[in-house]
Design a protein around this motif. Structure first.
Motif, PDB file in Angstrom:
ATOM      1  N   ASN A 220     -14.967 -27.539 118.761  1.00 47.86           N
ATOM      2  CA  ASN A 220     -14.116 -28.719 118.865  1.00 47.86           C
ATOM      3  C   ASN A 220     -12.788 -28.402 118.183  1.00 47.86           C
ATOM      4  O   ASN A 220     -12.738 -28.243 116.959  1.00 47.86           O
ATOM      5  N   LYS A 222     -10.168 -30.204 117.785  1.00 49.87           N
ATOM      6  CA  LYS A 222      -9.595 -31.293 116.994  1.00 49.87           C
ATOM      7  C   LYS A 222     -10.199 -31.328 115.597  1.00 49.87           C
ATOM      8  O   LYS A 222      -9.498 -31.503 114.601  1.00 49.87           O
ATOM      9  N   GLN A 223     -11.501 -31.130 115.522  1.00 50.68           N
ATOM     10  CA  GLN A 223     -12.199 -31.145 114.242  1.00 50.68           C
ATOM     11  C   GLN A 223     -12.284 -29.768 113.610  1.00 50.68           C
ATOM     12  O   GLN A 223     -12.735 -29.639 112.464  1.00 50.68           O
ATOM     13  N   LYS A 225     -14.325 -27.320 114.375  1.00 48.98           N
ATOM     14  CA  LYS A 225     -15.743 -27.311 114.037  1.00 48.98           C
ATOM     15  C   LYS A 225     -16.572 -26.733 115.181  1.00 48.98           C
ATOM     16  O   LYS A 225     -16.343 -27.039 116.337  1.00 48.98           O
ATOM     17  N   ARG A 248     -17.084 -23.910 109.024  1.00 43.53           N
ATOM     18  CA  ARG A 248     -16.002 -24.821 109.374  1.00 43.53           C
ATOM     19  C   ARG A 248     -14.663 -24.190 108.985  1.00 43.53           C
ATOM     20  O   ARG A 248     -14.504 -23.656 107.893  1.00 43.53           O
TER      21      ARG A 248
END
Length: 365
Positions: A220, A222-223, A225, A248
């Protein structure tokens, strides 16, 4: 051990943890293959002159690959999946309505699997076996909803538009069409769409079949992650599992990939700066456990990483790696490297372990 076939070897794996661990040792796997009629190794598909595809077996037993293992099929094919028991799923893949072939290379048996919905282009496809006697398998196909031949322009005044469709267009939700082929009925059927977001991307790794499910690595943006997307073959349900917190915001020069590790879902993380390989296992409580860390500095001196990508585990003690035109088996306990040259540009590699016993691929319906 000379009389042990593949089924007997798997039965030995349930006797005790010691027996099970032994069956995953690479030396045991090679010795068992030499003394029986079983085949173990990787089906490596490569592209040669004029785009011709070849499917060769590399096993680490022979410095030369066994060439053109799928030449008994009626036409050249691309491999899309392999599963326990040595079944191979492949397709010509030139047109949307091309059929699939399910085959067993050691017996040269094959059957035609009807093509799924030709309106969509296949984005991801894989297969898993849910039963062996009788044989029962499922094929899962994901297609990007944007590939639908329906005009995607939103007409707010159209009688065909609805609030849900309008919401999906303007929201961050992204749908993937899901179709499932069940060998019991020998038919495709439309399943519920897989709902993700526009920020979720499939990493460029092959899926992993483990613990009765299929697993893909997702990211992802955006995160920042990573997650593991899983499909339960029995319940036909999707689930997302977060990766360890230490990954992360990971340096994207590092290599992160899902693997099958002694029958369990695993994860590898190669830290480029230190050449240390972390191996994680997902336990029954859905918690990631770091099993061990492998020092690959000596390997890096022989085969520069990431030019040669770690593909998977061949047994418990050996890594299998893929380069542009060669593959390597590296035993990290003995530090022995076996490199095998494969002609052409390698496109994919799939683990295969199978015997020479005929199997009934298609049920009598």
């Amino acid at each position: 051990m000379a009389s042990y076939d593949l089924k007997t070897m798997k039965m030995c794996g349930v006797l005790s943890k010691e027996c099970k661990d032994l069956t995953y040792e690479s030396n045991f796997m090679r010795l068992h293959s030499q003394r029986t009629s079983t085949m173990v190794g990787y089906l490596v598909q490569s592209s040669r002159l004029f785009g011709q595809l070849t499917s060769d077996l590399v096993s680490g037993l022979d410095p030369k690959p066994t060439q053109d293992l799928l030449n008994f099929l009626p036409q050249p094919v691309s491999i899309v999946a392999t599963v326990n028991g040595g079944l191979v799923l492949c397709t010509p893949g030139k047109h949307r309505d091309d059929p699939f072939y399910i085959c067993k290379p050691t017996t040269q048996q094959w059957e035609v699997v009807p093509s799924p919905n030709p309106r969509f282009w296949t984005a991801k496809i894989s297969m898993l076996v849910l039963g062996s006697n009788p044989l029962w398998f499922k094929i899962v196909r994901l297609s990007d909803s944007r590939d639908d031949t329906i005009d995607l322009e939103l007409d707010l005044d159209s009688e065909y538009s609805n609030e849900e469709d309008n919401f999906n267009v303007f929201s961050n939700e992204k749908s993937w069409h899901c179709e499932i082929f069940d060998s019991k009925s020998w038919e495709w059927r439309q399943s519920d769409d897989l709902k993700l977001t526009h920020n979720d991307y499939f990493e460029c790794n092959q899926d992993v079949s483990a613990c009765g499910g299929l697993h893909w690595l997702m990211f992802n943006d955006k995160q920042d992650k990573y997650t593991m997307l899983s499909f339960d073959g029995d319940k036909e349900e999707w689930a997302m599992t977060s990766l360890p917190d230490s990954l992360r915001g990971n340096d994207h020069c590092d290599q992160i990939a899902p693997v099958s590790r002694e029958g369990k879902l695993g994860l590898i993380h190669l830290r480029q700066e230190t050449m240390m390989l972390d191996v994680w296992i997902l336990n029954y409580e859905k918690i990631w456990i770091k099993k061990h860390t492998i020092n690959l500095k000596s390997l890096h001196e022989k085969v520069p990483l990431p030019h040669s990508r770690i593909h998977s585990f061949y047994g418990a003690d050996t890594l299998f790696m893929v380069d542009v035109g060669s593959v390597s088996f590296y035993n990290f306990r003995t530090r022995k490297l076996n490199r095998i040259r494969v002609g052409g540009w390698i496109k994919s590699a799939y683990f295969i372990q199978t015997d020479s016993e005929p199997v009934k691929l298609k049920p009598e319906i």
